[in-house]
Design an enzyme around this catalytic site. Structure first.
Site, mmCIF file in Angstrom:
data_model
loop_
_atom_site.group_PDB
_atom_site.id
_atom_site.type_symbol
_atom_site.label_atom_id
_atom_site.label_comp_id
_atom_site.label_asym_id
_atom_site.label_seq_id
_atom_site.Cartn_x
_atom_site.Cartn_y
_atom_site.Cartn_z
ATOM 1 N N GLU A 68 -4.248 1.975 -2.850
ATOM 2 C CA GLU A 68 -5.527 2.445 -2.295
ATOM 3 C C GLU A 68 -5.396 3.545 -1.247
ATOM 4 O O GLU A 68 -6.391 4.141 -0.872
ATOM 5 C CB GLU A 68 -6.321 1.259 -1.735
ATOM 6 C CG GLU A 68 -5.801 0.758 -0.422
ATOM 7 C CD GLU A 68 -6.936 0.467 0.551
ATOM 8 O OE1 GLU A 68 -8.099 0.535 0.171
ATOM 9 O OE2 GLU A 68 -6.614 0.204 1.711
ATOM 10 N N ASN A 69 -4.176 3.816 -0.775
ATOM 11 C CA ASN A 69 -3.976 4.907 0.183
ATOM 12 C C ASN A 69 -3.134 6.032 -0.424
ATOM 13 O O ASN A 69 -2.555 6.844 0.299
ATOM 14 C CB ASN A 69 -3.289 4.404 1.460
ATOM 15 C CG ASN A 69 -4.043 3.287 2.125
ATOM 16 O OD1 ASN A 69 -3.568 2.156 2.190
ATOM 17 N ND2 ASN A 69 -5.235 3.575 2.610
ATOM 18 N N ASP A 102 0.811 -1.224 0.000
ATOM 19 C CA ASP A 102 0.000 0.000 0.000
ATOM 20 C C ASP A 102 0.849 1.281 0.000
ATOM 21 O O ASP A 102 1.548 1.563 0.982
ATOM 22 C CB ASP A 102 -0.920 0.014 1.227
ATOM 23 C CG ASP A 102 -1.585 -1.336 1.509
ATOM 24 O OD1 ASP A 102 -0.961 -2.382 1.232
ATOM 25 O OD2 ASP A 102 -2.698 -1.337 2.036
ATOM 26 N N HIS A 133 -0.226 -2.673 6.545
ATOM 27 C CA HIS A 133 0.864 -1.718 6.355
ATOM 28 C C HIS A 133 2.181 -2.082 7.039
ATOM 29 O O HIS A 133 3.133 -1.306 6.958
ATOM 30 C CB HIS A 133 0.443 -0.302 6.783
ATOM 31 C CG HIS A 133 -0.605 0.299 5.892
ATOM 32 N ND1 HIS A 133 -0.910 1.640 5.903
ATOM 33 C CD2 HIS A 133 -1.408 -0.249 4.954
ATOM 34 C CE1 HIS A 133 -1.871 1.888 5.023
ATOM 35 N NE2 HIS A 133 -2.183 0.744 4.433
ATOM 36 N N HIS A 146 -10.543 1.258 0.575
ATOM 37 C CA HIS A 146 -10.621 2.691 0.235
ATOM 38 C C HIS A 146 -10.750 2.933 -1.273
ATOM 39 O O HIS A 146 -10.529 4.055 -1.735
ATOM 40 C CB HIS A 146 -9.374 3.420 0.748
ATOM 41 C CG HIS A 146 -9.285 3.486 2.242
ATOM 42 N ND1 HIS A 146 -10.162 4.222 3.013
ATOM 43 C CD2 HIS A 146 -8.437 2.889 3.118
ATOM 44 C CE1 HIS A 146 -9.844 4.085 4.298
ATOM 45 N NE2 HIS A 146 -8.808 3.274 4.391
ATOM 46 N N HIS A 181 -6.660 -8.352 0.582
ATOM 47 C CA HIS A 181 -6.679 -7.123 1.373
ATOM 48 C C HIS A 181 -7.505 -7.367 2.633
ATOM 49 O O HIS A 181 -8.739 -7.441 2.576
ATOM 50 C CB HIS A 181 -7.297 -6.009 0.520
ATOM 51 C CG HIS A 181 -6.991 -4.640 1.012
ATOM 52 N ND1 HIS A 181 -5.763 -4.042 0.854
ATOM 53 C CD2 HIS A 181 -7.746 -3.739 1.679
ATOM 54 C CE1 HIS A 181 -5.782 -2.839 1.386
ATOM 55 N NE2 HIS A 181 -6.971 -2.627 1.901
HETATM 56 FE FE FE2 Z 1 -6.906 -0.930 3.248
#
Ligand code: FE2
Length: 278
Positions: A39-40, A8, A181, A68, A154
């Site tokens: 996605e972040n 991510d 993460h 997200h 995920h």
């Molecule tokens: Fe996520």
């Protein structure tokens, strides 16, 4: 075949690191396919079209998303234009975009890339990923309809991730977790030949709380009240991910190794792929 997956990407720090380091990783290791979870990437929440195109320009072949996916509302529109931008495949019917892609590599091989989202301690609650991915794998069996299968799972819970890895064992080249993460040290080849890692880790600043500037998360734990918006930490990012070498005939993994480049974490290079310089 050589596959690289990067976890991510969080905010500007992560994006800058991808722009700087991914071209170097491509040059150094000559991967057949690179997948990046984005996605972040837009200030921690979702992805914009420009950021997605920036990842492609840096050397990503496929970008995956997650819970997200649609935080940036425009993504509901532009995701339809890009077959290599994937949201979770188990999003209920009617969701824009797609969750899998069959990618032709420059070396003439085909890789099925899939993203699915877990359902333990994570929102939104999507369809059950196990039967959905079962159907996808049956429709495109590795070694017959494609040369490799890469799955980004995920999810929050390591138990769900490990169960999912074993569920896919022997039917995928790589099952790699994203979303938490933090890179895990459990990269391995499962008994059936699928490479597995519970979490790839983020591409972001590790002087943070999972990529976010640390003062606001700490005070929310202390006071149980939000004071300001969460914002990504802006120090130098560590690029975190995983490298897999697959068998050309079966698609199963022959080697799996973590990647960590730059920033604060201890560095990890893919020693099996290091080119001998005379
Ligand atoms: Fe996520």
């Amino acid at each position: 075949m050589r596959l690289i997956f990067l976890g991510d990407v969080v905010g500007r720090s992560g994006r800058d690191a991808i722009a700087r380091e991914l071209p170097l990783l491509r040059e150094r290791y000559r991967p057949d396919l690179v997948v990046v979870n984005g996605e972040n990437a837009a200030h921690g929440f979702g992805i914009t079209e420009d950021i997605f195109l920036g990842f492609l320009a840096a050397g990503a072949d496929v970008v995956t998303l997650g819970n997200h996916s649609f935080d940036q509302r425009d993504a509901l529109i532009f995701i339809e234009r890009y077959p290599n931008l994937l949201r979770p495949v188990n999003w209920p019917k009617g969701c824009p975009g797609r969750g899998s892609a069959l990618v032709d590599t420059p070396s003439g091989r085909r890789v099925l890339v899939l993203q699915a989202m877990g359902r333990v301690m994570i929102e939104p609650m999507l369809d059950d990923p196990f039967p959905v991915v079962e159907r996808e794998l049956e429709a495109c069996p590795m070694g017959l309809a494609c040369d490799a299968v890469l799955i980004d799972f995920h999810a929050e819970a390591t138990s769900e991730k490990m169960a999912f890895g074993h569920f896919c064992d022997g039917r995928a080249s790589l099952v790699v977790g994203t979303h938490t993460h933090v890179p895990t040290g459990d990269h391995q080849i499962l008994p059936g030949g699928t490479a597995y890692m519970s979490d790839a880790g983020m591409c972001g600043d590790f002087d943070s709380v999972i990529g976010m500037e640390k003062s606001e998360p700490i005070q929310r734990f202390l006071r149980k009240l939000p004071v300001e918006r969460m914002r990504p930490a802006e120090g130098p990012a560590t690029i975190c991910g995983v490298a897999v070498e697959t068998d050309d005939a079966t698609g199963l993994a022959r080697m799996v190794a973590p990647i960590r480049v730059g920033g604060r974490l201890s560095q990890a290079i893919v020693s099996a792929w290091e080119i001998e310089v005379p």
